[in-house]
Structures are given as C-alpha cells and as structure tokens.
Design a protein around this motif. Structure first.
Motif, short mmCIF file in Angstrom:
data_model
loop_
_atom_site.label_atom_id
_atom_site.label_comp_id
_atom_site.label_asym_id
_atom_site.label_seq_id
_atom_site.Cartn_x
_atom_site.Cartn_y
_atom_site.Cartn_z
N UNK A 136 -3.65 -1.02 -3.01
CA UNK A 136 -2.50 -1.93 -3.06
C UNK A 136 -2.00 -1.77 -4.62
N UNK A 137 -0.64 -1.44 -4.63
CA UNK A 137 -0.01 -1.61 -5.96
C UNK A 137 1.48 -2.25 -6.22
N UNK A 138 1.79 -2.92 -7.41
CA UNK A 138 3.01 -3.38 -7.33
C UNK A 138 4.30 -2.62 -6.83
N UNK A 139 5.03 -3.16 -6.24
CA UNK A 139 6.04 -2.35 -5.50
C UNK A 139 7.62 -2.71 -5.63
N UNK A 140 7.95 -3.84 -5.66
CA UNK A 140 9.25 -4.44 -5.59
C UNK A 140 9.42 -5.96 -6.12
N UNK A 141 10.57 -6.04 -7.14
CA UNK A 141 11.04 -7.27 -7.49
C UNK A 141 12.15 -7.83 -6.71
N UNK A 142 11.72 -9.10 -6.41
CA UNK A 142 12.75 -9.84 -5.69
C UNK A 142 13.08 -11.05 -6.62
N UNK B 188 0.75 -1.14 0.13
CA UNK B 188 -0.13 -0.02 0.03
C UNK B 188 0.83 1.34 -0.01
N UNK B 189 0.33 2.42 -0.25
CA UNK B 189 1.11 3.73 -0.14
C UNK B 189 1.83 3.77 1.28
N UNK B 190 1.05 3.26 2.31
CA UNK B 190 1.49 3.37 3.79
C UNK B 190 2.41 1.98 3.87
N UNK B 191 3.13 1.47 3.13
CA UNK B 191 4.01 0.18 3.24
C UNK B 191 3.45 -0.53 4.18
N UNK B 192 2.18 -1.16 4.48
CA UNK B 192 1.44 -1.79 5.15
C UNK B 192 2.17 -3.40 5.23
N UNK B 193 2.46 -3.83 4.26
CA UNK B 193 3.05 -5.17 4.27
C UNK B 193 4.49 -5.20 4.87
N UNK B 194 5.20 -4.14 4.44
CA UNK B 194 6.63 -4.08 5.07
C UNK B 194 6.67 -3.64 6.54
#
Length: 236
Positions: free
Chosen positions: A146-152, A60-66
């Motif tokens: 929710x948006x695509x954020x980072x590739x791992x 999310x824009x608030x980095x909820x998962x992180x």
C-alpha cells in the motif's frame, strides 16, 4: 445503526448509511438555501459556511481500492490521510470501509512530522505508537505494498440534524494535484476533474427522517455511485 461487525480488528464497528448524488450548480443553490433554513451548519465552518477538506488516499500497485470501488465490491476498505482547513496542522489517518451496503470509519491522530515521515517512506513509528489502526497500516504497507497515491481536495458545506444522527454535505470545487507530492502544500491543487458539479452526501444511522428526505429532494435526481477518489485518479 448497525454494530457488532468487525474488519481487521475485534473492536465493534458503528456502520452508517451513506447516499451520494451529483447535482448541478442550480440544484446546489436551491438545496444550500433550503438546508440552511432548516438545519444548523457544522460548527467548524468558516464565515462563508464551508471549510476545506484535503485527503491523500492510499492504494496498492494493483489499484485494489480503486478497482473494488468501480466494481462495486460489497466488502471493501481504503486508507487515507486527512486534514481540515487551509493548513495541515491537525492530521488524521482514517480507514474507511463498507460492509453490506453500510459505511464505517476508524481514525487515529498523526502529527505533521509523522505524516511527512510516512510520505518519505518511513513507517517504523507506526508500530512504536502501539495503536491498532497504525499497526494495521504498517502491515498493509509491508504486506500489500500500500502506498500514498492521490490527493483529493474540496470545499464542504455541512448541515446537521440530531434525529437519525444525520449529516448532509455539499462538496464543491473538487481538485487534485495528480499525485501525493503536494498533499502537505496547501494550494497546490490545480487540476479539476468535476467542474460545475457538486457532490451531495447524506449520512445517517438507522433511519432517515422524513424532514431530511424531503429537504434533499431534487427533480429527477437518483442516488448513484460517486467516488471523489476515482474521479481524481483520472489525472494519474
């Protein structure tokens, strides 16, 4: 194995134990040799015994998962797109969740064109498919932004042991491209947040057999939180 818990659906979940360690190249070398003598490798592995895993995590824009991961929130979830091997020919949407210290996962198949549409901001097709997980993602995209954020991306060597449904993995050469743009472009991951370190993961159902417990031991090593997503977010 634990069942009967639900998150976002009435379908029963299968929850598993998941333990992670960061190990040195020397420990990796010893463990890989030992595990290879005791357990069969994953059948999808290439000639060198490993295969590539590439994931695109949503947040999310608030980095909820992180933030929930870093804060150790007991009940949390994250969505990701994932493919195996050099090319994104077989893609999956996955929802990974944690409840009371146990982990679970749900998945749904996506085509390359659907993944491309999703990354370009199109999401109506998620409802058209009529699958619960895709519908849930649609509502999370609209409701929580929710948006695509980072590739791992990393190379994985996996070992299997049927008693306890055990899966032991060694994840090496963690890399990213710092955003979501390169997810469908294999090879576009020049950034390395964890050089010289391998992530050891041990996943199992109700019990961990003594054979596996002894096989993965390294001197002075203790289990600890290790999020490949969090590590790759350093390059945002």
């Amino acid at each position: 194995m634990t069942t009967g818990t639900t998150i976002g659906t009435t379908e029963p979940l299968r929850l598993r134990h998941e333990v992670k360690h960061q190990i040195s190249p020397q420990e990796d070398l010893v463990l890989a040799s030992r595990l290879g003598k005791l357990f069969p490798r994953d059948g999808h592995a290439g000639p060198d015994g490993s295969y590539r895993v590439t994931s695109l995590y949503f947040d999310t824009p608030y980095d909820t998962a992180l933030r929930e991961k870093l804060d150790g929130v007991d009940r949390r979830e994250k969505f990701r797109l994932r493919y195996y091997g050099e090319r994104p020919d077989f893609l999956k949407l996955e929802k990974k969740f944690k409840v009371n210290g146990l982990c679970g996962k749900r998945s749904a198949r996506l085509t390359w064109s659907e993944a491309e549409r999703l990354l370009s901001g199109e999401d109506a097709f998620l409802l058209e498919r009529g699958e619960p997980l895709l519908s849930e993602l649609y509502h999370k995209l609209r409701g929580t932004l929710l948006r695509p954020r980072t590739v791992v991306c990393y190379d994985r060597e996996a070992f299997l042991y049927a008693p306890g449904n055990v899966r032991v993995t060694l994840d090496r050469d963690l890399r990213t491209c710092g955003d979501s743009a390169g997810f469908l472009s294999p090879g576009a991951f020049p950034l390395r947040p964890l050089e010289g370190v391998t992530v050891l993961e041990v996943k199992y159902d109700a019990f961990l057999p003594d054979l596996v417990r002894l096989a993965v031991q390294t001197p002075g090593r203790r289990a600890g939180a290790c999020s490949k997503y969090a590590l790759c977010r350093r390059f945002d």
